[in-house]
Design a protein around this motif. Structure first.
Motif, PDB file in Angstrom:
ATOM      1  N   ALA A 125      48.366  37.358  49.102  1.00 60.35           N
ATOM      2  CA  ALA A 125      46.992  37.762  48.788  1.00 60.35           C
ATOM      3  C   ALA A 125      46.080  37.743  50.014  1.00 60.35           C
ATOM      4  CB  ALA A 125      46.412  36.856  47.712  1.00 60.35           C
ATOM      5  N   GLY A 126      46.519  37.109  51.115  1.00 63.46           N
ATOM      6  CA  GLY A 126      45.675  36.997  52.300  1.00 63.46           C
ATOM      7  C   GLY A 126      44.517  36.032  52.100  1.00 63.46           C
ATOM      8  N   THR A 127      44.751  34.997  51.282  1.00 65.44           N
ATOM      9  CA  THR A 127      43.696  34.030  50.996  1.00 65.44           C
ATOM     10  C   THR A 127      44.170  32.622  51.349  1.00 65.44           C
ATOM     11  OG1 THR A 127      44.438  33.697  48.715  1.00 65.44           O
ATOM     12  CG2 THR A 127      42.785  35.427  49.093  1.00 65.44           C
ATOM     13  N   VAL A 147      36.633  25.457  49.803  1.00 63.82           N
ATOM     14  CA  VAL A 147      36.157  26.697  50.413  1.00 63.82           C
ATOM     15  C   VAL A 147      37.248  27.751  50.238  1.00 63.82           C
ATOM     16  CG1 VAL A 147      35.320  27.805  52.522  1.00 63.82           C
ATOM     17  CG2 VAL A 147      34.824  25.379  52.110  1.00 63.82           C
ATOM     18  N   GLU A 148      36.933  28.780  49.477  1.00 69.21           N
ATOM     19  CA  GLU A 148      37.872  29.880  49.250  1.00 69.21           C
ATOM     20  C   GLU A 148      37.702  30.896  50.379  1.00 69.21           C
ATOM     21  OE1 GLU A 148      40.105  29.766  46.886  1.00 69.21           O
ATOM     22  OE2 GLU A 148      39.251  28.029  45.849  1.00 69.21           O
ATOM     23  N   THR A 149      38.757  31.065  51.170  1.00 68.50           N
ATOM     24  CA  THR A 149      38.682  31.990  52.300  1.00 68.50           C
ATOM     25  C   THR A 149      39.565  33.201  52.042  1.00 68.50           C
ATOM     26  OG1 THR A 149      40.512  31.103  53.615  1.00 68.50           O
ATOM     27  CG2 THR A 149      38.345  30.043  53.872  1.00 68.50           C
ATOM     28  N   GLU A 150      39.166  34.301  52.652  1.00 70.89           N
ATOM     29  CA  GLU A 150      39.913  35.543  52.507  1.00 70.89           C
ATOM     30  C   GLU A 150      39.767  36.367  53.775  1.00 70.89           C
ATOM     31  OE1 GLU A 150      40.089  39.417  49.553  1.00 70.89           O
ATOM     32  OE2 GLU A 150      38.370  38.082  49.439  1.00 70.89           O
ATOM     33  N   ASP A 151      40.884  36.904  54.247  1.00 67.13           N
ATOM     34  CA  ASP A 151      40.820  37.868  55.341  1.00 67.13           C
ATOM     35  C   ASP A 151      40.310  39.170  54.750  1.00 67.13           C
ATOM     36  OD1 ASP A 151      41.860  35.944  56.981  1.00 67.13           O
ATOM     37  OD2 ASP A 151      43.799  36.921  57.274  1.00 67.13           O
ATOM     38  N   VAL A 152      39.124  39.592  55.183  1.00 67.23           N
ATOM     39  CA  VAL A 152      38.522  40.800  54.613  1.00 67.23           C
ATOM     40  C   VAL A 152      38.809  42.041  55.448  1.00 67.23           C
ATOM     41  CG1 VAL A 152      36.736  39.583  53.304  1.00 67.23           C
ATOM     42  CG2 VAL A 152      36.275  40.288  55.661  1.00 67.23           C
ATOM     43  N   THR A 153      39.129  41.853  56.721  1.00 71.69           N
ATOM     44  CA  THR A 153      39.485  42.968  57.593  1.00 71.69           C
ATOM     45  C   THR A 153      40.590  42.514  58.528  1.00 71.69           C
ATOM     46  OG1 THR A 153      37.176  43.707  57.592  1.00 71.69           O
ATOM     47  CG2 THR A 153      38.621  44.688  59.239  1.00 71.69           C
ATOM     48  N   ARG A 154      41.624  43.319  58.620  1.00 64.80           N
ATOM     49  CA  ARG A 154      42.728  43.044  59.559  1.00 64.80           C
ATOM     50  C   ARG A 154      43.083  44.353  60.241  1.00 64.80           C
ATOM     51  NH1 ARG A 154      45.627  38.213  58.684  1.00 64.80           N
ATOM     52  NH2 ARG A 154      47.538  39.093  59.513  1.00 64.80           N
TER      53      ARG A 154
END
Length: 143
Positions: A44-46, A64-71
């Motif tokens: 999921a990239g989270t 803290v919920e993190t997510e890669d939004v741009t790769r």
């Protein structure tokens, strides 16, 4: 109040080696001292960081919920982390140089409870030094 910081690191290493480290959510989390533990969902990239901030109104870890939004491999990754305590945005840009790679780091931290911004204003440089040290160990080990 929002805390913003921009730091540039130079490495005598292949840009791909820098990418392998900085694009990995677990390696980023490992380098940050206030992250007590974390879980990563690579598909999921989270990642979920459990952050302990030594401030009066937060007496437990903040989730803290993190997510890669741009790769954009192998040159750019942007992540966003959200919780009831803070919002953090981190951007990492890798630029090839004649002798290796330059990593441009930009962070923005918005506190949602009193004391968060003050903590990060005092400690964000130290956290970035931790990130730089961990990255240097990783790319030097590969060299």
């Amino acid at each position: 109040m929002t805390v913003r910081v921009r730091r540039v690191f130079e490495f005598d290493a292949d840009p791909e080696a820098v990418w392998d480290f900085i694009a990995d959510p677990s390696k980023r989390a490992d380098a940050i001292s206030v992250v007590e533990r974390y879980e990563v969902d690579r598909d999921a990239g989270t990642a979920t960081w459990h952050v302990r901030l030594p401030i009066p109104l937060v007496n437990s870890t903040a989730r803290v919920e993190t997510e890669d939004v741009t790769r954009d491999p192998p040159k750019y990754v942007k992540f966003v982390g959200k919780s009831s305590v803070l919002r953090v945005t981190g951007e990492h840009t890798i630029e090839p140089t004649e002798g290796g790679a330059r990593l441009v780091n930009e962070f923005v931290v918005d506190g949602r409870v009193p004391g968060v911004e003050g903590f990060f204003k005092r400690n964000l440089d130290t956290e970035l030094e931790n990130l730089e040290r961990a990255l240097r160990r990783a790319v030097e080990a590969d060299a």
